[in-house]
Design a protein around this motif. Sequence first.
Motif, PDB file in Angstrom:
ATOM      1  N   THR A 116      51.839  57.308  31.086  1.00 32.05           N
ATOM      2  CA  THR A 116      52.507  56.365  31.991  1.00 32.05           C
ATOM      3  C   THR A 116      53.750  55.738  31.380  1.00 32.05           C
ATOM      4  OG1 THR A 116      51.143  54.518  31.227  1.00 32.05           O
ATOM      5  CG2 THR A 116      50.309  55.811  33.083  1.00 32.05           C
ATOM      6  N   ALA A 117      53.998  55.978  30.097  1.00 31.31           N
ATOM      7  CA  ALA A 117      55.102  55.307  29.413  1.00 31.31           C
ATOM      8  C   ALA A 117      56.434  55.956  29.754  1.00 31.31           C
ATOM      9  CB  ALA A 117      54.882  55.348  27.903  1.00 31.31           C
ATOM     10  N   PRO A 118      57.495  55.173  29.834  1.00 28.92           N
ATOM     11  CA  PRO A 118      58.835  55.748  29.974  1.00 28.92           C
ATOM     12  C   PRO A 118      59.216  56.455  28.679  1.00 28.92           C
ATOM     13  CG  PRO A 118      58.960  53.378  29.626  1.00 28.92           C
ATOM     14  CD  PRO A 118      57.513  53.702  29.792  1.00 28.92           C
ATOM     15  N   PRO A 119      60.279  57.237  28.685  1.00 30.88           N
ATOM     16  CA  PRO A 119      60.677  57.943  27.462  1.00 30.88           C
ATOM     17  C   PRO A 119      60.906  56.983  26.302  1.00 30.88           C
ATOM     18  CG  PRO A 119      61.892  58.762  29.363  1.00 30.88           C
ATOM     19  CD  PRO A 119      61.147  57.562  29.838  1.00 30.88           C
ATOM     20  N   VAL A 120      60.405  57.355  25.131  1.00 28.97           N
ATOM     21  CA  VAL A 120      60.552  56.561  23.923  1.00 28.97           C
ATOM     22  C   VAL A 120      61.627  57.206  23.053  1.00 28.97           C
ATOM     23  CG1 VAL A 120      59.398  55.663  21.873  1.00 28.97           C
ATOM     24  CG2 VAL A 120      58.143  55.856  24.037  1.00 28.97           C
ATOM     25  N   ALA A 121      62.643  56.438  22.699  1.00 35.18           N
ATOM     26  CA  ALA A 121      63.733  56.970  21.876  1.00 35.18           C
ATOM     27  C   ALA A 121      63.190  57.445  20.536  1.00 35.18           C
ATOM     28  CB  ALA A 121      64.797  55.897  21.660  1.00 35.18           C
ATOM     29  N   ASP A 122      63.785  58.525  20.030  1.00 36.76           N
ATOM     30  CA  ASP A 122      63.323  59.092  18.758  1.00 36.76           C
ATOM     31  C   ASP A 122      63.417  58.067  17.631  1.00 36.76           C
ATOM     32  OD1 ASP A 122      62.819  61.464  20.027  1.00 36.76           O
ATOM     33  OD2 ASP A 122      64.732  62.392  19.463  1.00 36.76           O
ATOM     34  N   ALA A 123      64.511  57.296  17.607  1.00 37.63           N
ATOM     35  CA  ALA A 123      64.676  56.307  16.544  1.00 37.63           C
ATOM     36  C   ALA A 123      63.580  55.244  16.606  1.00 37.63           C
ATOM     37  CB  ALA A 123      66.059  55.650  16.651  1.00 37.63           C
ATOM     38  N   LEU A 124      63.214  54.833  17.812  1.00 33.22           N
ATOM     39  CA  LEU A 124      62.152  53.836  17.966  1.00 33.22           C
ATOM     40  C   LEU A 124      60.809  54.413  17.552  1.00 33.22           C
ATOM     41  CD1 LEU A 124      61.502  50.955  18.960  1.00 33.22           C
ATOM     42  CD2 LEU A 124      61.085  51.930  21.228  1.00 33.22           C
ATOM     43  N   GLY A 125      60.561  55.662  17.932  1.00 28.94           N
ATOM     44  CA  GLY A 125      59.302  56.282  17.552  1.00 28.94           C
ATOM     45  C   GLY A 125      59.152  56.434  16.049  1.00 28.94           C
ATOM     46  N   ARG A 126      60.238  56.829  15.363  1.00 31.31           N
ATOM     47  CA  ARG A 126      60.171  56.979  13.905  1.00 31.31           C
ATOM     48  C   ARG A 126      59.995  55.640  13.217  1.00 31.31           C
ATOM     49  NH1 ARG A 126      64.490  60.520  14.976  1.00 31.31           N
ATOM     50  NH2 ARG A 126      65.962  58.917  14.290  1.00 31.31           N
ATOM     51  N   LEU A 127      60.580  54.603  13.788  1.00 27.83           N
ATOM     52  CA  LEU A 127      60.520  53.283  13.181  1.00 27.83           C
ATOM     53  C   LEU A 127      59.090  52.762  13.125  1.00 27.83           C
ATOM     54  CD1 LEU A 127      62.642  51.261  12.094  1.00 27.83           C
ATOM     55  CD2 LEU A 127      62.583  50.148  14.318  1.00 27.83           C
ATOM     56  N   PHE A 128      58.288  53.057  14.148  1.00 25.25           N
ATOM     57  CA  PHE A 128      56.908  52.570  14.220  1.00 25.25           C
ATOM     58  C   PHE A 128      55.917  53.667  13.838  1.00 25.25           C
ATOM     59  CE2 PHE A 128      59.144  49.463  16.726  1.00 25.25           C
ATOM     60  CZ  PHE A 128      58.463  48.283  16.478  1.00 25.25           C
ATOM     61  N   ARG A 129      56.226  54.368  12.798  1.00 22.25           N
ATOM     62  CA  ARG A 129      55.299  55.402  12.327  1.00 22.25           C
ATOM     63  C   ARG A 129      55.508  55.589  10.831  1.00 22.25           C
ATOM     64  NH1 ARG A 129      56.524  58.945  15.814  1.00 22.25           N
ATOM     65  NH2 ARG A 129      58.081  60.111  14.621  1.00 22.25           N
ATOM     66  N   TRP A 130      54.465  55.333  10.037  1.00 20.73           N
ATOM     67  CA  TRP A 130      54.563  55.555   8.597  1.00 20.73           C
ATOM     68  C   TRP A 130      53.169  55.770   8.025  1.00 20.73           C
ATOM     69  CZ3 TRP A 130      55.467  50.584  10.617  1.00 20.73           C
ATOM     70  CH2 TRP A 130      54.519  49.623  10.286  1.00 20.73           C
ATOM     71  N   ARG A 131      53.128  56.283   6.825  1.00 15.05           N
ATOM     72  CA  ARG A 131      51.868  56.579   6.149  1.00 15.05           C
ATOM     73  C   ARG A 131      51.755  55.714   4.912  1.00 15.05           C
ATOM     74  NH1 ARG A 131      49.633  62.527   4.166  1.00 15.05           N
ATOM     75  NH2 ARG A 131      47.626  61.790   3.309  1.00 15.05           N
ATOM     76  N   GLY A 132      50.646  54.998   4.808  1.00 16.65           N
ATOM     77  CA  GLY A 132      50.401  54.156   3.655  1.00 16.65           C
ATOM     78  C   GLY A 132      49.562  54.878   2.622  1.00 16.65           C
ATOM     79  N   ALA A 133      48.755  54.130   1.896  1.00 18.31           N
ATOM     80  CA  ALA A 133      47.923  54.692   0.843  1.00 18.31           C
ATOM     81  C   ALA A 133      46.738  55.435   1.456  1.00 18.31           C
ATOM     82  CB  ALA A 133      47.437  53.585  -0.093  1.00 18.31           C
ATOM     83  N   ASP A 134      46.300  56.482   0.770  1.00 22.38           N
ATOM     84  CA  ASP A 134      45.115  57.215   1.210  1.00 22.38           C
ATOM     85  C   ASP A 134      43.901  56.291   1.177  1.00 22.38           C
ATOM     86  OD1 ASP A 134      46.634  59.477   1.495  1.00 22.38           O
ATOM     87  OD2 ASP A 134      46.162  60.274  -0.496  1.00 22.38           O
ATOM     88  N   GLY A 135      43.162  56.282   2.263  1.00 18.93           N
ATOM     89  CA  GLY A 135      41.993  55.419   2.351  1.00 18.93           C
ATOM     90  C   GLY A 135      42.297  53.982   2.698  1.00 18.93           C
ATOM     91  N   GLY A 136      43.577  53.667   2.929  1.00 19.65           N
ATOM     92  CA  GLY A 136      43.957  52.308   3.276  1.00 19.65           C
ATOM     93  C   GLY A 136      43.699  52.014   4.746  1.00 19.65           C
ATOM     94  N   PRO A 137      43.935  50.786   5.168  1.00 17.31           N
ATOM     95  CA  PRO A 137      43.715  50.424   6.576  1.00 17.31           C
ATOM     96  C   PRO A 137      44.643  51.196   7.500  1.00 17.31           C
ATOM     97  CG  PRO A 137      44.866  48.675   5.421  1.00 17.31           C
ATOM     98  CD  PRO A 137      44.439  49.650   4.382  1.00 17.31           C
ATOM     99  N   HIS A 138      44.178  51.441   8.721  1.00 17.93           N
ATOM    100  CA  HIS A 138      44.930  52.254   9.680  1.00 17.93           C
ATOM    101  C   HIS A 138      45.023  51.527  11.021  1.00 17.93           C
ATOM    102  CE1 HIS A 138      45.071  55.568  12.802  1.00 17.93           C
ATOM    103  NE2 HIS A 138      46.218  55.684  12.159  1.00 17.93           N
ATOM    104  N   LEU A 139      46.208  51.583  11.611  1.00 21.49           N
ATOM    105  CA  LEU A 139      46.469  50.927  12.890  1.00 21.49           C
ATOM    106  C   LEU A 139      47.123  51.934  13.815  1.00 21.49           C
ATOM    107  CD1 LEU A 139      46.304  48.040  14.168  1.00 21.49           C
ATOM    108  CD2 LEU A 139      48.653  47.702  13.418  1.00 21.49           C
ATOM    109  N   ARG A 140      46.730  51.916  15.085  1.00 19.72           N
ATOM    110  CA  ARG A 140      47.320  52.832  16.068  1.00 19.72           C
ATOM    111  C   ARG A 140      48.152  52.048  17.066  1.00 19.72           C
ATOM    112  NH1 ARG A 140      44.313  56.618  19.531  1.00 19.72           N
ATOM    113  NH2 ARG A 140      42.685  55.036  19.725  1.00 19.72           N
TER     114      ARG A 140
END
Length: 505
Positions: A142-166
């Motif tokens: 249902t979401a409108p198109p998400v700009a690539d720059a915005l999508g990359r900004l809210f996506r990263w990988r932390g430490a293995d086994g660390g807390p995870h948020l979606r």
Amino acid sequence: MASSMYHLPWIIDNNVAITLPSCMYRMTPIIAGLPDINCDQKDAGKLSASTDTAASDLAQLERRQDTILARLAALKGQVETARQQLGASSSVAATMATPPSQLPALSGDVVVVASPSRPPHSLLLLRRLVPALSLTSHVHSTAPPVADALGRLFRWRGADGGPHLRLIWKQVSGEPQLLVSADQPCPLVGEDQLCRFLARSLLPGHYEAGGEARAARVDQLLEEGGQLLHGAGKQRQAALRSLDAVLARQPYLLGSELTLVDAAVWSALRAAALQSPPSVTAWGARLAVAAGLGVDTGAARVSVALPSEPRADARPAAQRAPAATAPAAPSAAPPPPPAGGHMNQPQLLAFLERLGIATETISHPAVFTVEAMMPHLARVKGAVTKNLFLRDKKKQLYLLSARHDVEFRLTDLARRVPGAKEFRFGDEEVMLALLGVRQGCVTALALANDGGKAVRFLVDSKLMDGTFDKLWFHPLSNEATTGLSVGDFKKFLAATEHEPVLVDL
């Protein structure tokens, strides 16, 4: 009149046996101390006996309570002893200093739902506060198109086994929502609620562990952030004034360190898109840089093409500022800035010395606001300046120097500069690339690094008309302030080929 009603058979048998519960505590009623009870000698004896029994039962309960409290005190002592043996500390400071790698993981499936038109910018600072955290983002149908720059900004990988948020981009109205589990009936709405939950889960030292006073202060600041978003005009202005008063004394809302409270209030300020007072603006710029954004209100960075030659001034001669006059330069031409880089403080001072400019430099702790700087310069003579890096709607860049205590609005300033339209603060990365300084170190002396003449220099006319004998600027560092005469400053501008545009403030 009818002699009888309809007759119906009994639904239940009258012989049902009802067993009363016997698991409750049994105590004799306490009715002592009633002088007006009319009773004979026999009843009085019974009353006295029942009262004695009740007193005995109460004494027994009191003894049991004392025993339980003594056991709890002993257990507390054992816990403290074990804590000391393990080298742990029970202080709030130790709780706040817990490294992210030792933080407990988020329990359950924690999901943030937000619209691309209202990104939860506070999450970007959570990455800095909890480096072990991972964030994944998904786009709902249902979401409108998400700009690539915005999508990359809210996506990263932390430490293995660390807390995870979606994070789920979805067509939702209003503020971001938090879902702690799939079977949660109602989401928590608003970034203030999001930050409260994450602070308790990942950063316990940022909330209740600081004591009741700190928790109350956190709630008050979050409430002011809510006023920025949902309050009426007067409420918004009152909240801005309150925040500005706090940030004039310290770099962040709760002191010298960044917290999730800063993240929540900053995100609300970005969403509200309000004209902010100076201290709030400087604080917002620092947080934007920490979050990986520029200081503009959008998520995308500003791209500036550097001109290959100086820009000609197309204004009528009557509107041009008078040319900077300077004594004759030394016979040897001043050397240009170092090739392939920018000057630093020692190189700048050496550059000024080669120009024949006498300077006086005062060292002090790093300062990020004018209010924090002034106590260190209380005895200097002349004008202490504040400096702003700006851009207009046409993406033309400006550097403004003004008296530290003069107040003005960017909208009014733009009207006084020919050719300018809608000033806003420039991107820190652009400023670093052109002038070699970051936020907190902005100075007119950084024009020595602007070899491409990409920046127009605006200056408070009172600084140039002889009102002051000396002007004070940061020498490319906020750990010092350098003073030079007005005549020498004009000599500096001539050497760097920056014609000042005088502005009445």
